[in-house]
Design a protein around this motif. Structure first.
Motif, PDB file in Angstrom:
ATOM      1  N   VAL A  68      -0.449   8.990  63.789  1.00  0.00           N
ATOM      2  CA  VAL A  68      -0.619  10.313  63.333  1.00  0.00           C
ATOM      3  C   VAL A  68       0.430  10.164  62.028  1.00  0.00           C
ATOM      4  O   VAL A  68       1.434   9.900  62.219  1.00  0.00           O
ATOM      5  CB  VAL A  68       0.043  11.153  64.260  1.00  0.00           C
ATOM      6  N   LYS A  69      -0.274  10.547  60.656  1.00  0.00           N
ATOM      7  CA  LYS A  69       0.692  10.703  59.727  1.00  0.00           C
ATOM      8  C   LYS A  69       1.107  12.042  59.163  1.00  0.00           C
ATOM      9  O   LYS A  69       2.210  12.365  58.672  1.00  0.00           O
ATOM     10  CB  LYS A  69      -0.061  10.139  58.252  1.00  0.00           C
ATOM     11  N   LYS A  70       0.189  13.133  59.487  1.00  0.00           N
ATOM     12  CA  LYS A  70       0.653  14.332  59.144  1.00  0.00           C
ATOM     13  C   LYS A  70      -0.174  15.296  59.969  1.00  0.00           C
ATOM     14  O   LYS A  70      -1.272  15.224  60.159  1.00  0.00           O
ATOM     15  CB  LYS A  70      -0.028  14.574  57.459  1.00  0.00           C
ATOM     16  N   ILE A  71       0.449  16.363  60.131  1.00  0.00           N
ATOM     17  CA  ILE A  71      -0.112  17.348  61.089  1.00  0.00           C
ATOM     18  C   ILE A  71      -0.143  18.742  60.324  1.00  0.00           C
ATOM     19  O   ILE A  71       0.768  19.279  60.007  1.00  0.00           O
ATOM     20  CB  ILE A  71       0.761  17.654  62.625  1.00  0.00           C
ATOM     21  N   ASP A  72      -1.327  19.658  60.251  1.00  0.00           N
ATOM     22  CA  ASP A  72      -1.615  20.798  59.574  1.00  0.00           C
ATOM     23  C   ASP A  72      -1.501  21.806  60.793  1.00  0.00           C
ATOM     24  O   ASP A  72      -2.738  21.753  61.213  1.00  0.00           O
ATOM     25  CB  ASP A  72      -2.531  20.924  58.627  1.00  0.00           C
ATOM     26  N   LEU A  73      -0.812  22.548  61.251  1.00  0.00           N
ATOM     27  CA  LEU A  73      -0.760  23.499  62.392  1.00  0.00           C
ATOM     28  C   LEU A  73      -1.565  24.456  62.108  1.00  0.00           C
ATOM     29  O   LEU A  73      -2.379  25.279  62.680  1.00  0.00           O
ATOM     30  CB  LEU A  73       0.612  23.790  63.175  1.00  0.00           C
ATOM     31  N   ALA A  74      -1.615  24.997  60.730  1.00  0.00           N
ATOM     32  CA  ALA A  74      -2.501  26.409  60.075  1.00  0.00           C
ATOM     33  C   ALA A  74      -3.809  26.070  60.440  1.00  0.00           C
ATOM     34  O   ALA A  74      -4.521  26.998  60.922  1.00  0.00           O
ATOM     35  CB  ALA A  74      -1.911  26.682  58.932  1.00  0.00           C
ATOM     36  N   THR A  75      -4.218  24.737  60.089  1.00  0.00           N
ATOM     37  CA  THR A  75      -5.861  24.512  60.174  1.00  0.00           C
ATOM     38  C   THR A  75      -6.010  23.604  61.326  1.00  0.00           C
ATOM     39  O   THR A  75      -7.366  23.576  61.759  1.00  0.00           O
ATOM     40  CB  THR A  75      -6.153  23.886  58.955  1.00  0.00           C
ATOM     41  N   GLY A  76      -5.177  23.015  61.950  1.00  0.00           N
ATOM     42  CA  GLY A  76      -5.704  22.421  63.116  1.00  0.00           C
ATOM     43  C   GLY A  76      -5.929  20.524  62.789  1.00  0.00           C
ATOM     44  O   GLY A  76      -6.628  20.216  63.577  1.00  0.00           O
ATOM     45  N   ILE A  77      -5.770  20.522  61.742  1.00  0.00           N
ATOM     46  CA  ILE A  77      -6.301  19.171  61.046  1.00  0.00           C
ATOM     47  C   ILE A  77      -5.305  17.958  61.204  1.00  0.00           C
ATOM     48  O   ILE A  77      -3.894  18.225  60.902  1.00  0.00           O
ATOM     49  CB  ILE A  77      -6.917  19.083  59.825  1.00  0.00           C
ATOM     50  N   ILE A  78      -5.276  17.080  61.474  1.00  0.00           N
ATOM     51  CA  ILE A  78      -4.323  15.901  61.797  1.00  0.00           C
ATOM     52  C   ILE A  78      -5.015  14.725  60.921  1.00  0.00           C
ATOM     53  O   ILE A  78      -6.183  14.214  60.814  1.00  0.00           O
ATOM     54  CB  ILE A  78      -4.298  15.274  63.291  1.00  0.00           C
ATOM     55  N   GLU A  79      -3.988  14.266  60.047  1.00  0.00           N
ATOM     56  CA  GLU A  79      -4.270  12.897  59.474  1.00  0.00           C
ATOM     57  C   GLU A  79      -3.908  11.819  60.030  1.00  0.00           C
ATOM     58  O   GLU A  79      -2.704  11.609  60.614  1.00  0.00           O
ATOM     59  CB  GLU A  79      -3.723  12.885  57.916  1.00  0.00           C
ATOM     60  N   VAL A  80      -4.895  10.786  60.238  1.00  0.00           N
ATOM     61  CA  VAL A  80      -4.540   9.672  61.236  1.00  0.00           C
ATOM     62  C   VAL A  80      -4.712   8.278  60.246  1.00  0.00           C
ATOM     63  O   VAL A  80      -5.768   8.167  59.644  1.00  0.00           O
ATOM     64  CB  VAL A  80      -5.546   9.543  62.610  1.00  0.00           C
ATOM     65  N   LYS A  81      -3.882   7.600  60.211  1.00  0.00           N
ATOM     66  CA  LYS A  81      -3.785   6.351  59.389  1.00  0.00           C
ATOM     67  C   LYS A  81      -4.565   5.053  60.457  1.00  0.00           C
ATOM     68  O   LYS A  81      -3.945   4.907  61.647  1.00  0.00           O
ATOM     69  CB  LYS A  81      -2.508   5.891  59.214  1.00  0.00           C
ATOM     70  N   ILE A  82      -5.763   4.673  60.176  1.00  0.00           N
ATOM     71  CA  ILE A  82      -6.210   3.879  60.811  1.00  0.00           C
ATOM     72  C   ILE A  82      -6.150   2.277  60.372  1.00  0.00           C
ATOM     73  O   ILE A  82      -6.409   1.125  61.220  1.00  0.00           O
ATOM     74  CB  ILE A  82      -7.929   4.079  61.087  1.00  0.00           C
ATOM     75  N   ALA A  83      -5.778   2.008  59.153  1.00  0.00           N
ATOM     76  CA  ALA A  83      -5.613   0.914  58.392  1.00  0.00           C
ATOM     77  C   ALA A  83      -4.756   0.948  57.552  1.00  0.00           C
ATOM     78  O   ALA A  83      -4.526   2.104  56.992  1.00  0.00           O
ATOM     79  CB  ALA A  83      -6.813   0.328  58.178  1.00  0.00           C
ATOM     80  N   ASP A  84      -4.238   0.036  56.624  1.00  0.00           N
ATOM     81  CA  ASP A  84      -3.366   0.066  55.367  1.00  0.00           C
ATOM     82  C   ASP A  84      -4.370   0.638  54.471  1.00  0.00           C
ATOM     83  O   ASP A  84      -5.474   0.158  54.119  1.00  0.00           O
ATOM     84  CB  ASP A  84      -3.066  -1.309  55.115  1.00  0.00           C
ATOM     85  N   GLY A  85      -3.805   1.831  54.019  1.00  0.00           N
ATOM     86  CA  GLY A  85      -4.599   2.683  52.784  1.00  0.00           C
ATOM     87  C   GLY A  85      -5.547   3.413  53.479  1.00  0.00           C
ATOM     88  O   GLY A  85      -6.127   4.035  52.543  1.00  0.00           O
ATOM     89  N   VAL A  86      -6.005   3.505  54.558  1.00  0.00           N
ATOM     90  CA  VAL A  86      -7.132   4.365  55.111  1.00  0.00           C
ATOM     91  C   VAL A  86      -6.534   5.337  56.188  1.00  0.00           C
ATOM     92  O   VAL A  86      -5.939   4.993  57.057  1.00  0.00           O
ATOM     93  CB  VAL A  86      -8.069   3.359  56.014  1.00  0.00           C
ATOM     94  N   VAL A  87      -6.823   6.509  55.664  1.00  0.00           N
ATOM     95  CA  VAL A  87      -6.176   7.828  56.397  1.00  0.00           C
ATOM     96  C   VAL A  87      -7.499   8.703  56.339  1.00  0.00           C
ATOM     97  O   VAL A  87      -8.201   8.839  55.466  1.00  0.00           O
ATOM     98  CB  VAL A  87      -5.366   8.524  55.786  1.00  0.00           C
ATOM     99  N   ILE A  88      -7.954   8.929  57.774  1.00  0.00           N
ATOM    100  CA  ILE A  88      -8.942  10.014  58.218  1.00  0.00           C
ATOM    101  C   ILE A  88      -8.164  11.368  58.515  1.00  0.00           C
ATOM    102  O   ILE A  88      -7.356  11.313  59.304  1.00  0.00           O
ATOM    103  CB  ILE A  88      -9.868   9.391  59.179  1.00  0.00           C
ATOM    104  N   LYS A  89      -9.147  12.148  58.226  1.00  0.00           N
ATOM    105  CA  LYS A  89      -8.609  13.520  58.865  1.00  0.00           C
ATOM    106  C   LYS A  89      -9.592  13.866  60.082  1.00  0.00           C
ATOM    107  O   LYS A  89     -10.526  13.935  60.174  1.00  0.00           O
ATOM    108  CB  LYS A  89      -8.886  14.795  57.875  1.00  0.00           C
ATOM    109  N   VAL A  90      -8.675  14.466  61.108  1.00  0.00           N
ATOM    110  CA  VAL A  90      -9.411  14.592  62.533  1.00  0.00           C
ATOM    111  C   VAL A  90      -8.946  15.813  62.971  1.00  0.00           C
ATOM    112  O   VAL A  90      -8.035  16.352  62.861  1.00  0.00           O
ATOM    113  CB  VAL A  90      -9.127  13.417  63.728  1.00  0.00           C
ATOM    114  N   ASP A  91     -10.038  16.634  63.549  1.00  0.00           N
ATOM    115  CA  ASP A  91      -9.557  17.937  64.156  1.00  0.00           C
ATOM    116  C   ASP A  91      -8.599  17.585  65.190  1.00  0.00           C
ATOM    117  O   ASP A  91      -8.605  16.893  66.071  1.00  0.00           O
ATOM    118  CB  ASP A  91     -10.785  18.770  64.558  1.00  0.00           C
ATOM    119  N   LYS A  92      -7.702  18.509  65.506  1.00  0.00           N
ATOM    120  CA  LYS A  92      -6.699  18.352  66.464  1.00  0.00           C
ATOM    121  C   LYS A  92      -7.347  18.348  67.981  1.00  0.00           C
ATOM    122  O   LYS A  92      -6.868  17.594  68.837  1.00  0.00           O
ATOM    123  CB  LYS A  92      -5.704  19.399  66.592  1.00  0.00           C
TER     124      LYS A  92
END
Length: 106
Positions: A68-92
Motif C-alpha cells: 500500500v502506497k497511498k490511501i484515499d479515505l474519501a473515495t475508498g481508493i488505495i494505490e498499491v505498488k506491485i513492482a518498481d514504478g508500477v502502481v495500481i489503484k484498487v477499491d478498498k
C-alpha cells in the motif's frame, strides 16, 4: 370404523409438532456451521480493511500482491505498488489479506 379414524387423526396431530422441532433444529445447525462463521470472517475482513496503513503488504481480490502506497479515505481508493514504478489503484473493498501473516511457500 370410528376408532380407526380417531387413531389416524391422533397420529397426524403429533407429527406436526415433531416437524416444527426438526425444522428448528436444522436451521440452528445451519446457523452455527454456515452463517455464523461467514459473518465472523466478513467482520475480520472489514476490520482489516479499516485498519490498513501505508506500507502494509496486501493481496487484492484479483490475487495481486503489493504494498500500500497511498490511501484515499474519501473515495475508498488505495494505490498499491506491485513492482518498481508500477502502481495500481484498487477499491478498498477488494483488498483482502495481509501477506505478512501468510506462511512462505517453497
Amino acid at each position: 370404523m370410528t376408532q380407526i379414524f380417531l387413531a389416524a387423526q391422533a397420529a397426524q396431530g403429533g407429527g406436526g409438532m415433531s416437524f416444527i422441532i426438526m425444522m428448528v433444529a436444522i436451521f440452528a445447525i445451519m446457523y452455527f456451521f454456515m452463517i455464523r462463521p461467514q459473518q465472523k470472517r466478513q467482520k475480520e475482513i472489514q476490520n482489516f480493511q479499516n485498519s490498513l496503513a501505508e506500507g502494509a503488504e496486501v493481496i487484492t481480490g484479483g490475487g495481486i500482491y503489493g504494498t500500500v502506497k497511498k490511501i484515499d479515505l474519501a473515495t475508498g481508493i488505495i494505490e498499491v505498488k506491485i513492482a518498481d514504478g508500477v502502481v495500481i489503484k484498487v477499491d478498498k473493498g477488494y483488498v483482502f489479506k495481509d501477506t505478512s501473516s501468510t506462511p512462505a511457500q517453497k
